[in-house]
Design an enzyme around this catalytic site. Structure first.
Site, PDB file in Angstrom:
ATOM      1  CE  LYS A 114       0.949  -1.530  -9.502  1.00  0.00           C
ATOM      2  NZ  LYS A 114       0.910  -2.480  -8.379  1.00  0.00           N
ATOM      3  CG  ASN A 115      -2.904  -1.857  -7.406  1.00  0.00           C
ATOM      4  OD1 ASN A 115      -1.928  -2.443  -7.871  1.00  0.00           O
ATOM      5  ND2 ASN A 115      -2.803  -0.977  -6.414  1.00  0.00           N
TER       6      ASN A 115
ATOM      7  NE  ARG B 283       0.448  -8.385  -0.328  1.00  0.00           N
ATOM      8  CZ  ARG B 283       0.118  -9.161   0.674  1.00  0.00           C
ATOM      9  NH1 ARG B 283       1.008  -9.930   1.244  1.00  0.00           N
ATOM     10  NH2 ARG B 283      -1.115  -9.170   1.126  1.00  0.00           N
TER      11      ARG B 283
ATOM     12  CB  CYS C 159       7.271  -6.659  -0.676  1.00  0.00           C
ATOM     13  SG  CYS C 159       6.048  -5.509  -0.133  1.00  0.00           S
TER      14      CYS C 159
ATOM     15  NE  ARG D   6       1.974  -5.498   0.605  1.00  0.00           N
ATOM     16  CZ  ARG D   6       1.892  -4.932  -0.592  1.00  0.00           C
ATOM     17  NH1 ARG D   6       2.970  -4.680  -1.271  1.00  0.00           N
ATOM     18  NH2 ARG D   6       0.723  -4.615  -1.102  1.00  0.00           N
ATOM     19  N   PRO D   7       1.234  -9.795   5.582  1.00  0.00           N
ATOM     20  CG  PRO D   7       0.234  -9.712   7.676  1.00  0.00           C
ATOM     21  CD  PRO D   7       1.055  -8.905   6.722  1.00  0.00           C
ATOM     22  CB  VAL D   8      -2.015 -13.847   3.030  1.00  0.00           C
ATOM     23  CG1 VAL D   8      -1.286 -13.068   1.960  1.00  0.00           C
ATOM     24  CG2 VAL D   8      -1.252 -15.105   3.412  1.00  0.00           C
TER      25      VAL D   8
ATOM     26  CG  LEU E 195      -6.979  -9.888   7.574  1.00  0.00           C
ATOM     27  CD1 LEU E 195      -6.973  -8.402   7.217  1.00  0.00           C
ATOM     28  CD2 LEU E 195      -7.930 -10.141   8.742  1.00  0.00           C
TER      29      LEU E 195
ATOM     30  CG  ASP F  16      -0.549   2.356  -3.638  1.00  0.00           C
ATOM     31  OD1 ASP F  16       0.206   1.931  -2.752  1.00  0.00           O
ATOM     32  OD2 ASP F  16      -1.293   1.609  -4.305  1.00  0.00           O
TER      33      ASP F  16
ATOM     34  CB  VAL G 126      -1.759   1.647   4.741  1.00  0.00           C
ATOM     35  CG1 VAL G 126      -2.172   0.364   4.026  1.00  0.00           C
ATOM     36  CG2 VAL G 126      -2.935   2.623   4.807  1.00  0.00           C
TER      37      VAL G 126
ATOM     38  NE  ARG H  84       6.491  -4.582  -8.789  1.00  0.00           N
ATOM     39  CZ  ARG H  84       6.253  -5.045  -7.588  1.00  0.00           C
ATOM     40  NH1 ARG H  84       7.128  -4.871  -6.631  1.00  0.00           N
ATOM     41  NH2 ARG H  84       5.134  -5.683  -7.328  1.00  0.00           N
TER      42      ARG H  84
HETATM   43  C1  UD1 Z   1      -3.326  -3.272  -2.301  1.00  0.00           C
HETATM   44  C2  UD1 Z   1      -2.620  -2.614  -3.456  1.00  0.00           C
HETATM   45  C3  UD1 Z   1      -1.495  -1.724  -2.975  1.00  0.00           C
HETATM   46  C4  UD1 Z   1      -2.027  -0.720  -1.957  1.00  0.00           C
HETATM   47  C5  UD1 Z   1      -2.791  -1.427  -0.851  1.00  0.00           C
HETATM   48  C6  UD1 Z   1      -3.457  -0.471   0.131  1.00  0.00           C
HETATM   49  C7  UD1 Z   1      -2.883  -4.301  -5.172  1.00  0.00           C
HETATM   50  C8  UD1 Z   1      -2.228  -5.277  -6.077  1.00  0.00           C
HETATM   51  N1  UD1 Z   1      -2.086  -3.661  -4.322  1.00  0.00           N
HETATM   52  O1  UD1 Z   1      -2.367  -4.106  -1.657  1.00  0.00           O
HETATM   53  O2  UD1 Z   1      -0.934  -1.037  -4.092  1.00  0.00           O
HETATM   54  O3  UD1 Z   1      -0.950  -0.013  -1.392  1.00  0.00           O
HETATM   55  O4  UD1 Z   1      -3.820  -2.262  -1.422  1.00  0.00           O
HETATM   56  O5  UD1 Z   1      -4.284   0.401  -0.551  1.00  0.00           O
HETATM   57  O6  UD1 Z   1      -4.071  -4.082  -5.252  1.00  0.00           O
HETATM   58  N2  UD1 Z   1      -2.847  -7.045   6.013  1.00  0.00           N
HETATM   59  C9  UD1 Z   1      -2.805  -7.931   7.057  1.00  0.00           C
HETATM   60  N3  UD1 Z   1      -3.294  -9.195   6.847  1.00  0.00           N
HETATM   61  C10 UD1 Z   1      -3.822  -9.581   5.646  1.00  0.00           C
HETATM   62  C11 UD1 Z   1      -3.871  -8.651   4.602  1.00  0.00           C
HETATM   63  C12 UD1 Z   1      -3.372  -7.383   4.820  1.00  0.00           C
HETATM   64  O7  UD1 Z   1      -2.332  -7.633   8.147  1.00  0.00           O
HETATM   65  O8  UD1 Z   1      -4.254 -10.735   5.529  1.00  0.00           O
HETATM   66  C13 UD1 Z   1      -2.275  -5.673   6.218  1.00  0.00           C
HETATM   67  C14 UD1 Z   1      -1.076  -5.425   5.312  1.00  0.00           C
HETATM   68  O9  UD1 Z   1       0.095  -5.970   5.866  1.00  0.00           O
HETATM   69  C15 UD1 Z   1      -1.050  -3.920   5.246  1.00  0.00           C
HETATM   70  C16 UD1 Z   1      -2.545  -3.576   5.305  1.00  0.00           C
HETATM   71  O10 UD1 Z   1      -3.215  -4.713   5.826  1.00  0.00           O
HETATM   72  O11 UD1 Z   1      -0.394  -3.383   6.345  1.00  0.00           O
HETATM   73  C17 UD1 Z   1      -3.136  -3.207   3.964  1.00  0.00           C
HETATM   74  O12 UD1 Z   1      -2.999  -4.269   3.085  1.00  0.00           O
HETATM   75  P1  UD1 Z   1      -4.023  -4.595   1.922  1.00  0.00           P
HETATM   76  O13 UD1 Z   1      -5.151  -3.616   1.948  1.00  0.00           O
HETATM   77  O14 UD1 Z   1      -4.351  -6.044   1.961  1.00  0.00           O
HETATM   78  O15 UD1 Z   1      -3.130  -4.278   0.650  1.00  0.00           O
HETATM   79  P2  UD1 Z   1      -2.839  -5.199  -0.604  1.00  0.00           P
HETATM   80  O16 UD1 Z   1      -4.094  -5.832  -1.080  1.00  0.00           O
HETATM   81  O17 UD1 Z   1      -1.673  -6.056  -0.323  1.00  0.00           O
END
Ligand code: UD1
Length: 418
Positions: free
Chosen positions: A16-17, A86, A110, A115-117, A119, A302, A324, A394
């Site tokens: 999926k991912n 997301r 969620c 889950r901020p963005v 980065l 996961d 995480v 999902r």
């Molecule tokens: C992806 C996976 C998800 C998995 C996760 C960690 C997909 C669609 N989803 O999610 O199933 O659980 O990797 O292996 O691929 N963070 C920040 N700022 C940012 C981005 C992330 O603080 O800009 C934090 C998040 O809040 C979280 C951590 O970093 O606490 C890990 O997030 P991230 O590795 O980005 O996971 P996703 O890509 O959202």
């Protein structure tokens, strides 16, 4: 109905991912992209709707999908879709690098955390993008007359999977070389890089801390096979362990499952590699073990909920620490309804193994929690009813059919009223 052993084999679907990130990646190319081994999941369908809303033509043929984004539009992706998924935020990198402008709503929080963005955004800014966030929408545009992002050296404060993917995709068409340091190393990152390279991108180092992307002017058509889903595979390995059963899990990549297999073996269920893509569970007495979730190659977040289900009936004291995500222990309350002995303190759960769980009605709170409750139900005495199957759908293709194929007594109830 629980407490019956499983036997036979189960085939794992596409990841999926990987598929979600690679679907976003098809926006990088204005030619046809064919993806094979696509899992049949509601998240994948939602991502398809996001792409279609951006002008992408999609043809679905069961597990193969064709995409053509010649007419990609720089329009805002619809909030009602982005808020459901997301990963749909990941389209921002490809749209920006191809069209010089992108508008994507913030995905919001969620069930498992905020889950901020930031980065993702900082990476795009380092490559010369102008980014503003207004009324919940991220507006990005490329400064300067060339309309092209510029290669940059980017150090990620945390090896975020999504941020690594966004920056990697954006960098494929940028002017110059981009280096991502402290990059995420998950197998899905490698899959996305391989997909981009199959379209003519120049990415090296994916799967290590440092990814180097030499920008090219244009990418071409491709026909690409998605890797197997390591989390679905891990979930079935736990199904073998929790029911004390010997099962074969096929169409898997052993190397993607090393942390999961190592932990299963510590708990008492050996997993042997039968053939290149086949794993066999060899059940044994279940013993307690401590788990800490970490970015790859550490133990995957996961798989945390599924292992917690297993530890509830493993003899002794286990400590499960989630590092995480901030809010990913909500399955604990439901497992306790089934007789599990678990105490939560902060982001850790102290699990004391009990001889047996007892079936109960339970509510799935998120995707992996739903799988954990199904696993617990397989091992529990009596009937377990798991509600909230929209979470399960999902990320697990045909879970009940696959488990039925292994001899589990499981069925989907239509119109269930508690
Ligand atoms: C992806 C996976 C998800 C998995 C996760 C960690 C997909 C669609 N989803 O999610 O199933 O659980 O990797 O292996 O691929 N963070 C920040 N700022 C940012 C981005 C992330 O603080 O800009 C934090 C998040 O809040 C979280 C951590 O970093 O606490 C890990 O997030 P991230 O590795 O980005 O996971 P996703 O890509 O959202």
């Amino acid at each position: 109905m629980g407490r019956n052993s499983l036997k036979g084999q189960v085939k794992i679907s596409g990841a999926k991912n990987s598929a979600l990130a690679i679907m976003a990646g098809t926006l990088l190319c204005d030619d046809d992209c064919r993806l094979n081994n696509m899992p049949c999941l509601s998240d994948i369908n939602t991502m398809g709707l996001v792409l279609a809303s951006l002008g992408v033509k999609i043809k679905k043929m069961t597990s193969s999908w064709e995409f053509n984004s010649r007419n990609l539009k720089a329009e805002k992706a619809p909030y009602d879709l982005v808020s459901q998924l997301r990963a749909s935020f990941f389209v921002i990198g490809p749209i920006l690098t191809r069209l010089g402008v992108a508008q994507v709503p913030l995905p919001g929080g969620c069930a498992i955390g905020s889950r901020p963005v930031e980065l993702h955004v900082r990476g795009l800014q380092a490559m010369g993008a102008n980014v503003t966030i207004e009324h919940g929408v991220v507006n990005a545009s490329v400064k300067g007359s060339s309309g092209r992002l510029k290669g940059a050296n980017i150090f990620l404060d945390y090896p975020s999977v999504g941020a690594t993917e966004t920056i990697m995709m954006a960098a494929t068409l940028a002017d110059g070389v981009t280096v991502i340091e402290n990059a995420a190393k998950e197998p899905e990152i490698v899959d996305l890089a391989n997909f981009c390279n199959s379209m003519g991108a120049k990415i090296s180092g994916a799967g290590t801390d440092s990814i180097v992307i030499k920008g090219v002017e244009r990418l071409h058509s491709t026909d690409y096979e998605i890797i197997p889903d390591r989390i679905e595979a891990g979930t079935f390995l736990v199904a073998g362990a929790i029911t004390h059963s010997e099962i074969l899990v096929t169409s898997v990549n052993h190397d993607h499952l090393i942390p999961v297999i190592a932990k299963l073996s510590e708990i008492g269920c050996k997993v042997i590699q039968e053939d290149k893509n086949i794993l066999r569970t060899i059940p044994g007495e279940l013993r307690a073990s401590d788990i800490e979730t970490l970015p790859h190659p550490g133990f995957p977040t996961d798989m945390q909920a599924q292992f917690m289900a297993l530890l509830t009936i493993s003899e002794g004291n286990s400590l499960v620490t989630e590092t995480v995500f901030e809010n990913r222990l909500r399955h604990v309350a439901e497992l306790k309804r089934m007789g599990a002995n678990i105490k939560v303190k902060g982001n850790s759960a102290h699990v004391v193994g009990v001889p047996m769980l007892s079936g109960a009605p339970v509510m799935a709170t998120d995707l992996r929690a739903s799988a954990a409750l199904v696993l617990a139900g397989l091992a529990a005495d009596g009937k377990t009813i798991v509600q909230g199957l929209q979470h399960l759908d999902r990320g697990y293709q045909d879970l009940e059919q696959k488990l039925q194929g292994l001899g589990a007594k499981i069925q989907r109830l239509q119109d269930y009223q508690p």
